[in-house]
Design an enzyme around this catalytic site. Structure first.
Site, mmCIF file in Angstrom:
data_model
loop_
_atom_site.group_PDB
_atom_site.id
_atom_site.type_symbol
_atom_site.label_atom_id
_atom_site.label_comp_id
_atom_site.label_asym_id
_atom_site.label_seq_id
_atom_site.Cartn_x
_atom_site.Cartn_y
_atom_site.Cartn_z
ATOM 1 N N CYS A 1 0.834 -1.209 0.000
ATOM 2 C CA CYS A 1 0.000 0.000 0.000
ATOM 3 C C CYS A 1 0.866 1.256 0.000
ATOM 4 C CB CYS A 1 -0.910 -0.013 1.222
ATOM 5 S SG CYS A 1 -1.936 1.453 1.354
ATOM 6 N N CYS B 1 -0.424 4.208 2.130
ATOM 7 C CA CYS B 1 -0.273 4.012 3.585
ATOM 8 C C CYS B 1 1.189 4.205 4.007
ATOM 9 C CB CYS B 1 -0.673 2.598 4.012
ATOM 10 S SG CYS B 1 -2.131 1.930 3.228
ATOM 11 N N ASP B 2 2.117 3.661 3.232
ATOM 12 C CA ASP B 2 3.494 3.527 3.717
ATOM 13 C C ASP B 2 4.539 4.357 2.969
ATOM 14 O OD1 ASP B 2 2.540 1.647 5.522
ATOM 15 O OD2 ASP B 2 2.782 -0.004 4.119
#
Ligand code: FAD
Ligand code: NAP
Length: 319
Positions: free
Chosen positions: A136, A139-140
């Site tokens: 992701c 997200c990261d």
């Protein structure tokens, strides 16, 4: 006095774009609608950086679109509850939607559970998950400012999310062929981006690291057999998707790969059970197609419930 069991007109399983749209159409038609979701509403949109092929928005971040869709879908009175659905049971005219905690009685069901990411299944992938291995970018990505990243895959996800990651890091896209599968517009953008490079005809043999985090990848050239190692700080894996249908396999509504088979009205072979979005056997898995499926199913469910009410009233009168 014993509390009477609540009966829903429709239970929607999954609050991604497909499920949210089905809930919008059903609740706007005054159907008693419940949406069961085991995570955060939004589905794959939560894990998507930028969406620029959803009409009405030139460009919008996935989580923002998810939030807007959720608010607008729930405004006609659909209920939303946490629930990880394990099974649907056919009980005469009713369908029972079972989570590991509770069973919900309903006249109809819309399966909108989407898909999940395929894993590479190589050494190091599980070990370094969350410690350099990610699925992701949105997200990261920000954890990898000014670092070196490998992005694995050659489809829309790898190329689009790989390009998104260049705002933080240098990205090397590792693909098992010498030609990308991704849409042309995404390819062109990646080819023009100075922070994106490519390693063609290579597969990942292993994700390497120390006792804390990822330090590199071992690759094998599928043409020459040559094995090389590449130093990277993170590995983002986008090698395709698999259907989220374990809970429904016993219904006999899936194809050999596990995708749910429906007709154009989103009806499965079991009356009263519909399916929408990525979980269906289909050719184009997009937000627009999931939303289109959801509208069709919400409308079809309305007619199904009308017929259901007439049919069951008839049985009561005859008895
Ligand atoms: P999903 O969005 O997958 O939602 C399914 C929901 O069901 C999830 O919230 C899940 O938690 C829930 N669920 C699953 N199983 C259960 C269960 N047993 N019980 C309860 N809940 C359950 N499309 C575009 O059009 N434009 C893009 O730019 C784009 N970018 C993408 C980027 C990435 C990285 C990925 C992976 C996909 C992208 N897509 C894009 C595709 C798009 O996200 C999907 O087509 C769309 O989200 C499908 O919607 P859906 O509702 O069918 O399923
Ligand atoms: P995908 O289209 O199935 O692509 C998967 C990629 O991973 C392919 O390039 C495939 O190689 C490669 N691959 C598969 N298994 C591998 C393995 N074991 N090792 C190495 N490489 C492997 O999946 P996706 O890119 O995640 O897309 C999923 C769906 O979401 C698609 O329908 C897509 O259109 C949609 N999506 C849309 C957008 C958008 O519209 N902007 C963005 C993202 C996703 P081969 O090419 O050799 O098969």
């Amino acid at each position: 006095m014993e509390e009477q069991e609540k009966i829903y007109d429709v239970v929607v399983i999954g609050a991604g774009p497909g499920g949210m749209t089905a809930a919008l159409y059903a609740s706007r038609s005054n159907l008693k609608t419940l949406v069961l979701e085991r995570g955060v509403p939004g589905g794959e949109l939560i894990n998507t950086a930028e969406v620029e092929n959803y009409p009405g928005f030139d460009s919008i971040m996935g989580p923002e679109l998810a939030d807007k869709m959720y608010k607008s879908s729930m405004r006609f009175g659909a209920e939303h509850a946490y629930g990880d659905v394990k099974r649907i049971v056919v009980d005469g005219e009713y369908r029972l939607v079972q989570t590991n905690k509770k069973s919900f009685r309903t006249k109809s069901v819309v399966i909108a559970t989407g898909s999940y990411h395929r894993k590479l299944n190589v050494p190091g992938e599980d070990q370094y998950n969350g410690r350099g291995v990610s699925y992701c970018a949105v997200c990261d990505g920000a954890f990898f400012r000014n670092k070196q990243l490998a992005v694995i895959g050659g489809g829309d996800s790898a190329v689009e999310e790989g390009t998104y990651l260049t705002q933080f890091a240098d990205v090397n896209i590792v693909h098992r062929r010498d030609e990308l599968r991704a849409q042309k517009i995404l390819q062109d953008r990646a080819f023009k981006n100075e922070r994106v490079s490519f390693t063609w005809d290579n597969v990942v043999e292993e994700i390497n690291g120390d006792d804390k985090k990822v330090t590199g990848v071992t690759l094998r050239n599928v043409e020459t057999g040559e094995v090389t190692t590449k130093a990277v700080d993170g590995v983002f894996i986008y090698v395709g998707i698999l259907p989220q249908t374990d809970a429904f396999l016993d219904l006999g509504i899936t194809d050999q790969e596990g995708w749910v088979v429906t007709n154009e009205l989103m009806e499965t072979s079991v009356p009263g059970i519909f399916a929408v979005g990525d979980v269906r056997q289909k050719t184009l898995r997009q937000v627009t197609t999931a939303v289109g499926d959801g509208g069709e199913a919400g409308n079809r469910v309305f007619h199904y419930v009308e017929e259901w009410n007439e049919r069951t009233e008839q049985v009561v009168v005859e008895n």
